[in-house]
Motif scaffolding. Structure first.
Motif, PDB file in Angstrom:
ATOM      1  N   PRO A 166       0.813  -1.229   0.000  1.00  0.00           N
ATOM      2  CA  PRO A 166       0.000   0.000   0.000  1.00  0.00           C
ATOM      3  C   PRO A 166       0.842   1.274   0.000  1.00  0.00           C
ATOM      4  O   PRO A 166       0.414   2.303  -0.530  1.00  0.00           O
ATOM      5  CB  PRO A 166      -0.812  -0.120   1.298  1.00  0.00           C
ATOM      6  CG  PRO A 166      -0.831  -1.584   1.606  1.00  0.00           C
ATOM      7  CD  PRO A 166       0.482  -2.110   1.125  1.00  0.00           C
ATOM      8  N   LYS A 167       2.047   1.199   0.556  1.00  0.00           N
ATOM      9  CA  LYS A 167       2.897   2.389   0.622  1.00  0.00           C
ATOM     10  C   LYS A 167       3.447   2.783  -0.742  1.00  0.00           C
ATOM     11  O   LYS A 167       3.894   3.912  -0.929  1.00  0.00           O
ATOM     12  CB  LYS A 167       4.054   2.143   1.587  1.00  0.00           C
ATOM     13  CG  LYS A 167       3.616   1.937   3.036  1.00  0.00           C
ATOM     14  CD  LYS A 167       4.815   1.703   3.948  1.00  0.00           C
ATOM     15  CE  LYS A 167       4.386   1.470   5.387  1.00  0.00           C
ATOM     16  NZ  LYS A 167       5.553   1.207   6.278  1.00  0.00           N
ATOM     17  N   SER A 168       3.407   1.852  -1.700  1.00  0.00           N
ATOM     18  CA  SER A 168       3.970   2.157  -3.013  1.00  0.00           C
ATOM     19  C   SER A 168       3.175   3.249  -3.728  1.00  0.00           C
ATOM     20  O   SER A 168       3.694   3.894  -4.634  1.00  0.00           O
ATOM     21  CB  SER A 168       4.022   0.898  -3.873  1.00  0.00           C
ATOM     22  OG  SER A 168       2.725   0.359  -4.057  1.00  0.00           O
ATOM     23  N   ALA A 169       1.939   3.455  -3.298  1.00  0.00           N
ATOM     24  CA  ALA A 169       1.141   4.531  -3.903  1.00  0.00           C
ATOM     25  C   ALA A 169       1.709   5.900  -3.575  1.00  0.00           C
ATOM     26  O   ALA A 169       1.363   6.894  -4.227  1.00  0.00           O
ATOM     27  CB  ALA A 169      -0.295   4.441  -3.425  1.00  0.00           C
ATOM     28  N   ASP A 170       2.583   5.956  -2.582  1.00  0.00           N
ATOM     29  CA  ASP A 170       3.183   7.228  -2.180  1.00  0.00           C
ATOM     30  C   ASP A 170       4.465   7.529  -2.946  1.00  0.00           C
ATOM     31  O   ASP A 170       5.115   8.541  -2.672  1.00  0.00           O
ATOM     32  CB  ASP A 170       3.472   7.210  -0.672  1.00  0.00           C
ATOM     33  CG  ASP A 170       2.199   7.116   0.163  1.00  0.00           C
ATOM     34  OD1 ASP A 170       1.161   7.622  -0.305  1.00  0.00           O
ATOM     35  OD2 ASP A 170       2.242   6.517   1.257  1.00  0.00           O
ATOM     36  N   ARG A 171       4.851   6.655  -3.873  1.00  0.00           N
ATOM     37  CA  ARG A 171       6.033   6.933  -4.684  1.00  0.00           C
ATOM     38  C   ARG A 171       5.849   8.247  -5.432  1.00  0.00           C
ATOM     39  O   ARG A 171       4.763   8.541  -5.949  1.00  0.00           O
ATOM     40  CB  ARG A 171       6.267   5.803  -5.693  1.00  0.00           C
ATOM     41  CG  ARG A 171       7.140   4.686  -5.205  1.00  0.00           C
ATOM     42  CD  ARG A 171       7.301   3.570  -6.187  1.00  0.00           C
ATOM     43  NE  ARG A 171       7.083   3.903  -7.586  1.00  0.00           N
ATOM     44  CZ  ARG A 171       6.882   3.003  -8.538  1.00  0.00           C
ATOM     45  NH1 ARG A 171       6.847   1.706  -8.222  1.00  0.00           N
ATOM     46  NH2 ARG A 171       6.700   3.367  -9.785  1.00  0.00           N
ATOM     47  N   PHE A 228       3.967   0.704 -12.840  1.00  0.00           N
ATOM     48  CA  PHE A 228       3.135   0.645 -11.647  1.00  0.00           C
ATOM     49  C   PHE A 228       3.544  -0.530 -10.762  1.00  0.00           C
ATOM     50  O   PHE A 228       3.966  -1.586 -11.256  1.00  0.00           O
ATOM     51  CB  PHE A 228       1.658   0.517 -12.029  1.00  0.00           C
ATOM     52  CG  PHE A 228       1.105   1.740 -12.693  1.00  0.00           C
ATOM     53  CD1 PHE A 228       0.823   2.877 -11.953  1.00  0.00           C
ATOM     54  CD2 PHE A 228       0.886   1.773 -14.070  1.00  0.00           C
ATOM     55  CE1 PHE A 228       0.324   4.020 -12.559  1.00  0.00           C
ATOM     56  CE2 PHE A 228       0.392   2.897 -14.682  1.00  0.00           C
ATOM     57  CZ  PHE A 228       0.103   4.037 -13.932  1.00  0.00           C
ATOM     58  N   PRO A 229       3.417  -0.383  -9.453  1.00  0.00           N
ATOM     59  CA  PRO A 229       3.757  -1.493  -8.539  1.00  0.00           C
ATOM     60  C   PRO A 229       2.811  -2.669  -8.746  1.00  0.00           C
ATOM     61  O   PRO A 229       1.742  -2.545  -9.344  1.00  0.00           O
ATOM     62  CB  PRO A 229       3.568  -0.870  -7.146  1.00  0.00           C
ATOM     63  CG  PRO A 229       3.516   0.606  -7.355  1.00  0.00           C
ATOM     64  CD  PRO A 229       2.977   0.816  -8.734  1.00  0.00           C
ATOM     65  N   GLU A 230       3.197  -3.826  -8.246  1.00  0.00           N
ATOM     66  CA  GLU A 230       2.363  -5.013  -8.373  1.00  0.00           C
ATOM     67  C   GLU A 230       0.995  -4.752  -7.750  1.00  0.00           C
ATOM     68  O   GLU A 230       0.895  -4.210  -6.644  1.00  0.00           O
ATOM     69  CB  GLU A 230       3.019  -6.214  -7.696  1.00  0.00           C
ATOM     70  CG  GLU A 230       2.206  -7.496  -7.868  1.00  0.00           C
ATOM     71  CD  GLU A 230       2.860  -8.712  -7.235  1.00  0.00           C
ATOM     72  OE1 GLU A 230       2.246  -9.800  -7.306  1.00  0.00           O
ATOM     73  OE2 GLU A 230       3.960  -8.566  -6.668  1.00  0.00           O
ATOM     74  N   ASN A 231      -0.046  -5.139  -8.464  1.00  0.00           N
ATOM     75  CA  ASN A 231      -1.402  -4.912  -7.963  1.00  0.00           C
ATOM     76  C   ASN A 231      -2.298  -6.064  -8.379  1.00  0.00           C
ATOM     77  O   ASN A 231      -1.933  -6.900  -9.205  1.00  0.00           O
ATOM     78  CB  ASN A 231      -1.965  -3.571  -8.464  1.00  0.00           C
ATOM     79  CG  ASN A 231      -1.923  -3.457  -9.972  1.00  0.00           C
ATOM     80  OD1 ASN A 231      -2.754  -4.014 -10.675  1.00  0.00           O
ATOM     81  ND2 ASN A 231      -0.923  -2.732 -10.499  1.00  0.00           N
ATOM     82  N   ALA A 232      -3.478  -6.105  -7.795  1.00  0.00           N
ATOM     83  CA  ALA A 232      -4.418  -7.209  -8.032  1.00  0.00           C
ATOM     84  C   ALA A 232      -5.798  -6.667  -8.330  1.00  0.00           C
ATOM     85  O   ALA A 232      -6.186  -5.580  -7.873  1.00  0.00           O
ATOM     86  CB  ALA A 232      -4.470  -8.132  -6.815  1.00  0.00           C
TER      87      ALA A 232
END
Length: 930
Positions: free
Chosen positions: A533-538, A586-590
């Motif tokens: 979830p923190k990857s959204a703050d990149r 984009f970071p790994e997502n589902a």
């Protein structure tokens, strides 16, 4: 066995076709007293009265009447003709109108002369052998009504019944599939587009809120001819093909909605009968007093004193057979058994080495060890994962406007396969799919797997924006075997499921945040769940979102304006696509769900989301012991819903799953309607056995493999498919298991078998689908995602093939693949001329045949050895002497023929071997499992 011999002969005969050799010696004969009488006397009656529903493409109730072979197959209710005994024939009962709920044809009773003709034919005919039947003159695959051209002009509906308007006394017998189709595809169209004028208001004297109203027509006359959309004014109106007759008047229906109306008319206007009981809000104890609504209790094992019984399953089976004075037939031979159990557990054929090892193993544990090995194989999860994906209507595209691709959907598919391989307890499997993100976990990988599991909910069809309805409906079908969907627009007509209960579950899902896979408006993915979830703050993602926000806001604003703005939207969409072409990785997502704002749903009156009624507290089905969520429940209620469904006290959960397992191994469930355990479903043929399996399933820790192992080790599973005239007289459907039922390979098994036999099957992990990047996403309803399917094909197992919701892959259409728009409780098994042509002409069977032929011919394998290898590879058994002789003769003659056409000897021989293999692929013995 006789059938096996004839199938083997078919291999040689079909091979000879390639060399244009005479097959007169193999010609089959007909029985004129049955076949010719049918064609001359009965077929004309059927053609006049059953077109659209049961002939010329119709398959209502899975029953086709195009040929005598189709008549003998029967439909989903079983056999319809008992030759020599009209009094025991379902066909006789329906045409005599003896039962008010079983009257065919529905539009009016046949003449006395026609009824007498059919009765006489049944009474005087002997049942022909399968090999005695003539080929079906018409394709058995249903003709898609949607693809037919719209009627050119309004055609006055001519009443078929004598003496006036069409009779409305009886709706045609409805299959579970038809009922589901009506409630989810037809009724919503009528409610949302027609009821304002043609329900209680009865504008122009026309009502469309009942079958009787539709058949009665209006002031201008009849509007439908059941079975014939091309003759129906209603079809003309919704097609907008006549400028003077366009309904609804304000806006045309969508193409899928028009197709639904046409299919409904073609099926004969099936409409569920209403119940005489008043509307309900509270389910009483009396309404719960139905076998499937009561929790299963472990039954006493029958005291069957017979060495035939190898385990308790056999004792329940044998006790039921004894009741009917039936005797189980002989056991299958070892070649048949290894092929059967290998396909059942893995969906693949046994290799020649595996066959040889099993045949050579004379230990008493040989078969048990075989079952254990197959249960432990990776292929097991791929086979049974695909069966589960049928039930949960899995797809790799959204099904909504533009049918947008979802690359992340395959993570759920892989989760399902892995869960079956791990033998994940079924109660845990349920909880993870409904509320995995809310479950505690021991590690980050486990938590992420739980999140991915909720792709089950996220994968609901986005067609018409009704994904919450689709999710509610599938929860009912998949886990509880309940047609909850029928309570969306009104209280369930047959089961005690009030509309309030439907919206109680709806409210739980409405309190859940679903991701947006993209549609006509957004045209991008929104709300997918990041693994971190923190990857959204990149910073690069923040910068990208900051640039995207005003563009997306402007697009949404334009869509909110009245009218169309073709001059503005293309510019904004171009800016969005350009931005995505420079997007960060984009970071790994589902494709998964999360908790959303809690809300109580309001009943949608007549299923219309714009016409909201009273508020309903979130909760579960009362008929199964549920009720409102406890006061003070935090969150959506998904976790509580999952716990309630997966509870040992839920009357249906365990029963439904073990019934699916039984169906997977015997071709028919103990309850033959696996998605409908309600009052409209077919009752169990052996409830004691069903309840034994259900209670054992729970007691053994909800282990799927444990129950399957017990089923497979039963004597009942090991029976041959040989017939018994005495048994067939009493139990023609083999519901009580006095023999094993022959089943056709499904689409995936056919393709995977050709790859495996040809040594082309790629067992490495499947790669992601090559979907276009979001920088190219600009699809809409009129111009949806339409990929070149060849780019998505590979040599991996077919379970990894891309599944599109709006358009089924041509191969899967041909061989009855699952419908990704609805829960598929059981595959149909058609046999059509087009399938035969596929094996003879399509490039895929040819490539597989060529590859196998190349291996053998380049290795200079003698013809006799090639034939032996081909038979054990493709059929799982050695060739018989006559088959060896005829096959060798073919290879010689075909090779000589190719040489006469200027082919080099080696090339000519390779082509002959390839033709021989291709012919074997096209035979019944390859296509069917004994």
């Amino acid at each position: 066995m006789p059938w096996r011999k004839s199938a083997g002969m078919a291999a040689a005969s079909l091979a000879l076709v390639f060399a244009a050799a005479s097959v007169d010696a193999m010609a089959q004969t007909t029985k004129p007293s049955t076949e010719d009488s049918f064609q001359q006397n009965v077929k004309p009656i059927i053609d006049r009265n059953c077109a659209g529903c049961h002939v010329l493409g119709g398959h209502s109730g899975q029953l086709r009447l195009d040929s005598l072979a189709d008549v003998m197959k029967g439909g989903e209710d079983g056999a319809i003709v008992a030759f020599g005994k009209p009094e025991k024939s379902l066909l006789t009962k329906t045409i005599h109108y003896e039962d008010p709920d079983m009257q065919m044809p529905p539009k009016g009773k046949l003449s006395a002369e026609d009824i007498a003709t059919i009765d006489k034919w049944i009474a005087e005919s002997a049942e022909p052998l399968p090999g005695d039947l003539k080929d079906n003159p018409t394709p058995a695959a249903p003709v898609p009504v949607a693809s037919a051209p719209a009627p050119a002009a309004a055609v006055k509906a001519v009443p078929v019944a004598l003496g006036g308007a069409p009779q409305a006394a009886a709706s045609p017998l409805m299959s579970a599939e038809q009922e589901q189709f009506f409630e989810t595809k037809v009724r919503p169209v009528l409610v949302n587009n027609c009821y304002s004028c043609h329900a209680s208001a009865a504008k122009a004297g026309l009502r469309l809120d009942s079958r009787e109203g539709v058949l009665a027509g209006g002031k201008s006359g009849d509007i439908v001819v059941p079975g014939h959309p091309e003759q129906s004014t209603l079809s003309t109106a919704v097609h907008y093909s006549d400028p003077k007759l366009q309904m609804p008047p304000r806006k045309a229906l969508k193409p899928d909605e028009v197709a639904a109306i046409d299919r409904w008319i073609a099926d004969g206007l099936p409409w569920p009968k209403g119940s005489a009981s008043p509307a309900i809000k509270t389910v009483s104890a009396a309404q719960r007093d139905f076998w499937s609504f009561r929790a299963p209790v472990t039954p006493a094992v029958p005291d069957v004193r017979s060495a035939w019984a190898k385990n308790d399953i056999d004792r329940f089976v044998l006790a039921k057979l004894d009741e009917k004075h039936l005797k189980p037939i002989a056991d299958a031979d070892k070649h048949t058994l290894i092929r059967r159990v290998t396909y059942d557990l893995t969906g693949l054929p046994p290799s020649p080495a595996e066959v040889s090892a099993f045949i050579s193993d004379h230990s008493p544990l040989a078969y048990e060890n075989l079952v254990d090995r197959l249960l432990a194989s990776k292929a097991y999860g791929e086979r049974w994962g695909r069966i589960w994906l049928d039930v949960v209507r899995y797809a790799d595209t959204s099904g909504g406007g533009g049918d947008y691709p979802i690359a992340q959907a395959s993570k759920y598919r892989d989760y399902v396969i892995q869960s079956f391989n791990e033998d994940k307890p079924y109660d845990r499997f349920i909880k993870e799919q409904i509320a995995g993100d809310l479950l505690s976990s021991d590690s980050e990988p486990q938590h992420w797997s739980n999140v991915v599991a909720t792709g089950y909910l996220a994968n609901a069809s986005r067609y018409d924006g009704a994904y919450l309805n689709d999710a509610v409906d599938n929860i009912g079908y998949a886990f509880m075997g309940m047609t909850v969907a029928c309570a969306r627009c009104h209280d369930h007509k047959f089961d005690p499921v009030p509309t309030s209960d439907y919206y109680a579950i709806y409210g739980i899902l409405e309190s859940t945040k679903f991701p947006d896979p993209g549609d006509d408006v957004s045209r991008r993915q929104i709300g997918f769940v990041y693994r971190d979830p923190k990857s959204a703050d990149r910073q690069d993602i923040k910068d990208f979102n900051a640039q995207l926000k005003p563009i997306a806001g402007a697009i949404n604003a334009v869509f909110a304006l009245p009218g169309t703005y073709d001059d503005i939207l293309p510019q904004l969409e171009a800016r969005r696509m350009n931005l995505y072409s420079h997007a960060p990785v984009f970071p790994e997502n589902a494709y998964a769900v999360t908790e959303g704002p809690v809300r109580q749903a309001q009943i949608q009156v007549h299923g219309d989301p714009t016409n909201l009624g009273e508020e309903v507290p979130r909760g579960f089905l009362q008929v199964l012991g549920g009720g409102p969520l406890p006061a003070g429940t935090k969150g959506s209620g998904r976790l509580q819903l999952a716990d309630w469904i997966a509870s040992k006290d839920n009357p249906l959960t365990a029963r439904v799953l073990v019934n699916r397992l039984w169906q997977g191994h015997f071709g028919r469930g103990i309850v033959p309607t696996p998605n409908n355990f309600g009052t409209r479903g077919v009752p169990p043929n052996n409830q004691a056995l069903l309840d034994y399996l259900a209670t054992e399933f729970i007691a053994k820790g909800w282990s799927i493999k444990t129950i399957q192992r017990e089923i497979l080790l039963s004597h009942a599973y090991r029976l041959s498919t040989a017939d018994s005239a005495a048994n067939d007289e009493v139990d023609p459907d083999n519901a009580l298991i006095w023999r094993h039922s022959r089943v056709r390979l499904d689409a995936e098994e056919i393709r995977d078998s050709m790859l495996a036999d040809a040594k082309l099957l790629d067992l490495t992990p499947a790669k992601p689908h090559p979907f276009p990047p979001q920088s190219q996403w600009n699809w809409e309803e009129q111009n949806p995602f339409a990929p070149d399917v060849t780019r998505y094909e590979n040599d991996h197992r077919t379970v990894y093939m891309m599944v599109q919701r709006s358009v089924k892959h041509p191969y899967l259409t041909l061989f009855d693949g699952a419908d990704a728009n609805a829960s598929t409780e059981q595959r149909t098994s058609s046999l059509t001329p087009l399938q035969a042509l596929y094996f003879l002409n399509a490039s895929f069977p040819k490539r597989c045949s060529d590859n196998l032929a190349t291996q053998w011919t380049e290795a200079k394998v003698p013809d006799s050895k090639i034939i032996e290898e081909a038979f054990v590879t493709i059929y799982g058994r050695p060739a018989q002497k006559v088959e060896l002789d005829r096959s060798e003769e073919f290879l010689k003659r075909a090779t000589a023929l190719y040489i006469s056409r200027s082919d080099a000897p080696d090339d000519a021989h390779k082509k002959a071997v390839s033709n021989f293999i291709q012919a074997m692929f096209s035979t019944n013995e390859f296509m069917f499992v004994e």
